[in-house]
Design a protein around this motif. Structure first.
Motif, mmCIF file in Angstrom:
data_model
loop_
_atom_site.group_PDB
_atom_site.id
_atom_site.type_symbol
_atom_site.label_atom_id
_atom_site.label_comp_id
_atom_site.label_asym_id
_atom_site.label_seq_id
_atom_site.Cartn_x
_atom_site.Cartn_y
_atom_site.Cartn_z
ATOM 1 N N ALA A 374 -4.877 -4.239 -3.949
ATOM 2 C CA ALA A 374 -4.152 -2.934 -2.587
ATOM 3 C C ALA A 374 -5.455 -2.214 -3.628
ATOM 4 O O ALA A 374 -5.222 -0.830 -2.065
ATOM 5 N N ILE A 375 -5.096 -1.887 -5.045
ATOM 6 C CA ILE A 375 -5.101 -0.685 -5.377
ATOM 7 C C ILE A 375 -7.658 -0.717 -4.531
ATOM 8 O O ILE A 375 -8.261 0.846 -3.898
ATOM 9 N N ALA A 376 -7.704 -1.437 -4.564
ATOM 10 C CA ALA A 376 -9.580 -1.744 -4.328
ATOM 11 C C ALA A 376 -9.469 -1.024 -2.735
ATOM 12 O O ALA A 376 -10.241 -0.571 -2.184
ATOM 13 N N LYS A 377 -8.509 -2.415 -2.289
ATOM 14 C CA LYS A 377 -8.185 -1.866 -0.578
ATOM 15 C C LYS A 377 -8.276 -0.725 0.016
ATOM 16 O O LYS A 377 -9.042 -0.239 0.629
ATOM 17 N N ARG A 378 -7.090 0.429 -0.673
ATOM 18 C CA ARG A 378 -6.950 1.621 -0.337
ATOM 19 C C ARG A 378 -8.332 2.333 -0.944
ATOM 20 O O ARG A 378 -8.475 3.149 0.087
ATOM 21 N N LEU A 379 -9.278 2.633 -2.230
ATOM 22 C CA LEU A 379 -10.653 3.243 -1.595
ATOM 23 C C LEU A 379 -11.369 2.979 -1.130
ATOM 24 O O LEU A 379 -12.397 3.271 -0.568
ATOM 25 N N ARG A 380 -11.602 1.423 -0.144
ATOM 26 C CA ARG A 380 -11.890 1.314 0.289
ATOM 27 C C ARG A 380 -12.028 1.339 1.697
ATOM 28 O O ARG A 380 -12.764 1.947 2.827
ATOM 29 N N GLN A 381 -10.724 2.030 1.560
ATOM 30 C CA GLN A 381 -10.430 2.497 3.190
ATOM 31 C C GLN A 381 -11.373 3.167 3.798
ATOM 32 O O GLN A 381 -11.172 4.192 3.558
ATOM 33 N N GLY A 382 -11.790 3.571 5.059
ATOM 34 C CA GLY A 382 -12.296 4.228 6.052
ATOM 35 C C GLY A 382 -13.723 4.445 5.891
ATOM 36 O O GLY A 382 -14.559 4.871 6.343
#
Length: 460
Positions: A374-382
């Motif tokens: 989830a952390i990795a996904k949020r950092l890649r978001q956008g």
């Protein structure tokens, strides 16, 4: 009209402004880390370096007559007293070869710090000059071995913090960005040449002109795509700040230790144990992260704890992502809710988290893999989607120049659509070409080059 030796003239003018990078000198530097090691490498470059080094090499004739890319075994000797300073293997590169394309020698010696000090002092004594940061790469750029995007990739490769950033930097060093820019420039030149023909001849001498608008639009798309890849390159190259925050005893220190897989923070049932932040490096799905464990957020009359809370709030403001930990055993709690906050309910082994929320147990490790994802996904978001074959940039300088070129092309397209005279369109296309020339180093001012290369390691 440019003279036939314009490239030489440009390089000469650069050297006048970069006196510290005098290419007439023979330069040397330790190319490996200044630390005790089994082996170390000392790099020497400059025309006539083999003859100069013959004064302190046990086999001067073998060194001088060695063919390109061959090894010569021998000893570095002190000419004043004949003492052998170290046993070495010299890798010889003749003019037009090697890293700088100059005559050069790379000595592999023993990694003894006192021994290295003796060798470096000897090279200075025989008249060689210590290299400055990035000077070897500058010479490689100057002699045409690489363009400026490849030169920047050298430092990006050295500084890479993750396997993906290393792979992307290596791709740029191999010329992927250079080739992509060359292809864009070729398309832009085709359009510009067509416009120039129209401007050079009277209307009645040529067939009716149809502006190659679609080709110019493809150029704009390619430039925009390259510029937008900076956010991806920056994330994997420079990493992100992730702050663990929350109330006291929410389990931040336990989670910090669990994510690091080592006991870094003190864990205690006493509230307010963590009074200052602790930081450490880790990664999530290849993204390098600086992870922070912070003081619990609450009202406190304790001066030291209050200062820790103040520092936590400052870190939260500077963070790329805040992982806000909530104690699932507490019935009512308020917590942050914004675009850069990921709310996580801890102590899932003791109480059930709200439906649909992200929950973990810092005690048992349950849910940690999902949290990391989830952390990795949020950092890649956008971030823009990048395929395996897509070129990604990491340099802010490159991003700025790509945007400048893109904006100039956009203005040119708008002018064409408004049927504005072609000489004005040509001026915008010329500005785009200027920005791309600065990007690859064809027309880059000396002060920019000084800034780029001076940031390199000595020995590179």
């Amino acid at each position: 009209m440019r003279c036939s030796c314009c490239k030489v003239c440009r390089h000469y003018s650069i050297l006048l402004d970069m006196e510290s990078y005098n290419t007439d000198d023979i330069i040397y530097a330790l190319a490996t880390a200044w630390a005790q090691s089994a082996l170390a490498v000392i790099r020497v470059s400059g025309e006539g370096c083999r003859k100069a080094l013959g004064e302190c090499f046990s086999r001067p004739k073998a060194l001088l007559q060695a063919k390109n890319a061959t090894l010569v075994h021998g000893f570095i000797t002190d000419g004043q007293n004949g003492e052998n300073l170290d046993e070495v293997v010299a890798a010889v590169y003749t003019h037009g070869h090697g890293y700088t394309l100059e005559e050069s020698v790379e000595f592999t010696c023993h990694g003894s710090l006192p021994g290295l000090q003796k060798l470096l002092a000897l090279f200075k004594r025989i008249g060689l000059r210590p290299a400055q940061g990035g000077e070897f790469t500058f010479r490689a750029f100057l002699h045409g071995r690489m363009d400026l995007t490849q030169a920047e990739a050298v430092q990006e490769l050295v500084a890479a913090q993750s396997p993906r950033s290393q792979a992307m930097a290596l791709s740029r060093l191999e010329g992927s960005l250079k080739d992509r820019i060359s292809a864009v420039k070729e398309d832009l030149l085709v359009v510009l040449a067509a416009v120039e023909v129209q401007l050079d001849y009277a209307e009645d001498e040529l067939d009716e002109f149809v502006f190659p608008l679609s080709r110019l639009q493809e150029v704009e798309i390619a430039l925009e795509r390259l510029a937008s890849s900076y956010s991806v390159g920056r994330l994997y190259g420079q990493g992100a700040r992730v702050v663990l925050a929350g109330a006291t005893n929410a389990g931040k220190s336990s989670l910090f230790n669990l994510l690091l897989k080592q006991q870094r923070s003190i864990v205690s049932a006493t509230k307010g144990t963590t009074r200052d932040y602790i930081e450490a490096d880790c990664s999530f799905e290849g993204i390098p992260v600086r992870l922070y464990d912070t003081a619990g957020l609450r009202e406190s009359s304790d001066t030291i704890e209050a200062e820790g809370i103040k520092r936590t709030e400052q870190l939260i403001d500077q963070a790329d992502l805040v992982v806000y930990l909530v104690d699932s055993t507490e019935v009512q709690q308020s917590y942050r809710s914004d675009d850069k906050t990921l709310v996580v309910f801890n102590k899932s082994d003791l109480a059930k988290a709200p439906q649909g929320s992200l929950s973990v147990s810092a005690q048992s490790g349950e849910g940690i893999a999902a949290l990391a994802s989830a952390i990795a996904k949020r950092l890649r978001q956008g971030l823009p989607t990048t395929g395996e074959d897509q070129v990604v940039i990491e340099s802010e300088r490159q991003k700025v120049l790509l945007l400048q070129a893109s904006e100039a092309v956009q203005r040119a397209i708008a002018l064409v659509e408004l049927d504005i005279p072609l000489d004005i369109v040509a001026a915008e296309l010329g500005e785009a070409m200027q920005s791309l020339g600065e990007l690859t180093g064809e027309v880059t001012p000396a002060d920019i080059l000084q800034k780029i290369f001076s940031g390199f390691c000595v020995g590179k």
